[in-house]
Scaffold this active site. Structure first.
Site, PDB file in Angstrom:
ATOM      1  N   GLN A  85      57.007  15.506  18.664  1.00 21.39           N
ATOM      2  CA  GLN A  85      57.024  14.355  17.775  1.00 21.39           C
ATOM      3  C   GLN A  85      57.673  14.673  16.431  1.00 21.39           C
ATOM      4  OE1 GLN A  85      52.621  12.892  18.666  1.00 21.39           O
ATOM      5  NE2 GLN A  85      53.823  11.351  17.613  1.00 21.39           N
ATOM      6  N   HIS A  86      58.044  13.625  15.726  1.00 16.82           N
ATOM      7  CA  HIS A  86      58.404  13.622  14.304  1.00 16.82           C
ATOM      8  C   HIS A  86      59.775  14.204  13.956  1.00 16.82           C
ATOM      9  CE1 HIS A  86      54.245  12.607  13.783  1.00 16.82           C
ATOM     10  NE2 HIS A  86      53.807  13.813  14.048  1.00 16.82           N
ATOM     11  N   ASP A 246      55.002  13.879  22.887  1.00 15.56           N
ATOM     12  CA  ASP A 246      54.241  14.777  23.760  1.00 15.56           C
ATOM     13  C   ASP A 246      52.744  14.482  23.759  1.00 15.56           C
ATOM     14  OD1 ASP A 246      53.930  15.691  21.147  1.00 15.56           O
ATOM     15  OD2 ASP A 246      54.627  17.729  21.556  1.00 15.56           O
TER      16      ASP A 246
END
Length: 507
Positions: A85-86, A246
């Site tokens: 992520q991110h 995820d």
């Protein structure tokens, strides 16, 4: 397996590697897993990776999984990506990355995160709009860092993507994301289910640079693009799902969601440590990331995340010359293993801290204290998580609700014992490995059949496993770690304590 049987591919593109799971779509049987590594570079808070390497690893892992599964390429009907992520991927002409991706654990954007958090009415306003307060890991802070430090690259961007978005676009040719991963950017409104125009204006991001948001991670967004089909050795008819982050995929793999388990907490022990649950209550707690789930339908995934977990503990084992399992309880030693700064608590400039050493201290106790410090940091968010689900953490039925323990740490004896001892809760350790990839495979199956991926996983049974009874809660160790964290935060772990000369970093 006959060619008429449906095989789906779930891709777990994580920080360190790609894993591709070939799964029987009817039974959930894991047929094979292909793997390929990633390279992470950077020092002094920087963490970057080449998105081109992610694609190369995906191709290698998928080809390996299909080969090792012993199935014909014609059996493969769907594919989905679950990504770390991110991360910030900036694209230029032809969809090529302009620079290496800034990863979720890159803490250079901490000043930009703090500045953003103070805008738009402060932390409470951010959680009400986006579900989360900006911290260094969030994509909005990383974009702001890029604008300030590399303005020419920000100005040249023709597309802005998350890691899984980028890979899905390479698979399908479609620029698309899902609500789950989008909710980790801080520019997606969980209250509205759309990008927040005021936040985009605040960070100077043209919404035309962003991918469309599919209704769910299982939404079929197309089939394999010609170049992708050739690279993977698969038919162009293979359906591509929108995919997700995820953590959202792990929730699906466990059967958490609107069509499955709600308000059941999960602890994941990997490179990062996380605690999360699927719930109908929209979370607005400043200490948590108030994500959306990927299955849609008004389901959310509040999550507490730490930067330092299994990788940090393994580093302590290496420094001490010990095997990772050669540990005993800390016995008065406290380790805060914040080797990469920390996200929860929000201490992006922190470094590792060890206290309580004596001449007679057993090195195994120092390693045990590293386990305790990492587990404590994850578990301290548990009560806030339960409250975000609308539950009373002190109620007996909630207090006795088992934790589902996943990630690499769930296979380690010391990790398991430490979590049981510090939480005082029973554990469920799912038998299935590769839950992120299995969750992604369920999204791929949903894209091929239109079925709900969480309900499908319920028939697969991937979230079931052995139950471990609780151990008596070690409140003494818990209180000791909490006391050190409280005392050290203003003087040793905060920004002003970093120092500039030799010997100022604490390891």
């Amino acid at each position: 397996m006959p060619a008429s049987r449906s095989v789906v591919i779930g891709v777990d593109s994580s920080t360190q590697s790609t894993k591709a799971a070939a799964v029987d779509a009817d039974t959930g049987e894991l047929l094979a897993v292909g793997r390929a590594p990633h390279t992470v570079t950077g020092t002094s808070g920087a963490r970057e990776s080449d998105p081109g390497e992610w694609w190369t690893a995906l191709v290698t892992a998928v080809r390996s999984a299909v080969r090792d599964a012993g199935v014909p390429a014609a059996s493969v009907t769907g594919i989905a990506v679950a990504g770390q992520q991110h991360g910030l991927v900036t694209l230029g002409p032809g969809g090529r990355p302009l620079r290496p991706a800034l990863l979720w654990n890159d803490t250079r954007s901490a000043p930009q995160a703090a500045a953003l958090a103070a805008r738009l009415g402060g932390p409470e306003a951010w959680t009400a709009r986006t579900g989360s307060v900006p911290v260094a890991s969030m994509t909005a802070a990383k974009w702001q860092w890029l604008r300030e430090h590399e303005p020419e690259r920000a100005a040249a961007a023709t597309g802005v993507r998350l890691p899984h978005d980028h890979l899905t676009e390479r698979l399908s040719g479609t620029a698309v994301t899902d609500p789950g991963d989008a909710s980790g950017t801080c520019w997606y409104g969980t209250a509205t289910g759309a990008y927040d125009p005021e936040v985009l204006d605040l960070v100077g991001l043209d919404p035309a640079l962003l991918p469309a948001v599919a209704p769910t991670g299982a939404t079929r967004v197309g089939t394999l693009a010609p170049a992708a089909a050739e690279a993977l050795g698969l038919p162009r008819t293979v359906a591509v799902a929108a995919g997700t982050g995820d953590n959202m995929a792990a929730a699906v793999g466990l059967g958490l969601g609107g069509a499955g388990l709600l308000d059941h907490p999960v602890v994941s022990l990997g490179t990062s440590g996380t605690v999360f649950a699927a719930t109908r209550a929209r979370p607005t707690a400043p200490g948590l990331a108030g994500f959306a789930a990927t299955d849609g339908g008004g389901t959310y995934l509040p999550l507490g995340c730490t930067l330092n977990c299994a990788l940090a503990v393994d580093r302590f084992a290496a420094l001490l010359g010990l095997d990772r399992e050669d540990a005993v309880p800390g016995a008065g030693v406290v380790v805060l293993p914040y080797l990469d700064g920390e996200r929860t608590p929000d201490l992006p400039h922190a470094s590792g801290l060890v206290t309580g050493l004596r001449h007679g201290t057993d090195p195994r106790a120092v390693l045990g204290a590293a386990y305790e410090g990492a587990a404590f940091t994850v578990l301290r968010a548990l009560d806030e998580l339960l409250a975000a689900c609308g539950l009373d953490p002190a109620a007996p039925d909630v207090r006795d609700r088992p934790l589902r323990l996943i990630g690499g740490g769930a296979r380690g004896r010391v990790w398991t014992d430490t979590v049981r001892r510090l939480s005082g809760r029973p554990l469920v350790v799912p038998a299935a490995d590769e839950l992120v990839a299995l969750g992604a495979a369920a999204l791929a199956a949903g894209a091929t059949t239109g079925s709900d991926p969480v309900a499908l996983v319920g028939t697969w049974g991937t979230g079931t496993g052995r139950t471990l009874p609780p151990l008596p809660r070690d409140g003494e160790t818990w209180d000791r770690i909490a006391g050190v964290l409280t005392a050290a935060t203003p003087t040793l772990l905060a920004d002003g304590a970093r120092g500039t000369g030799p010997g100022t970093e604490r390891t």
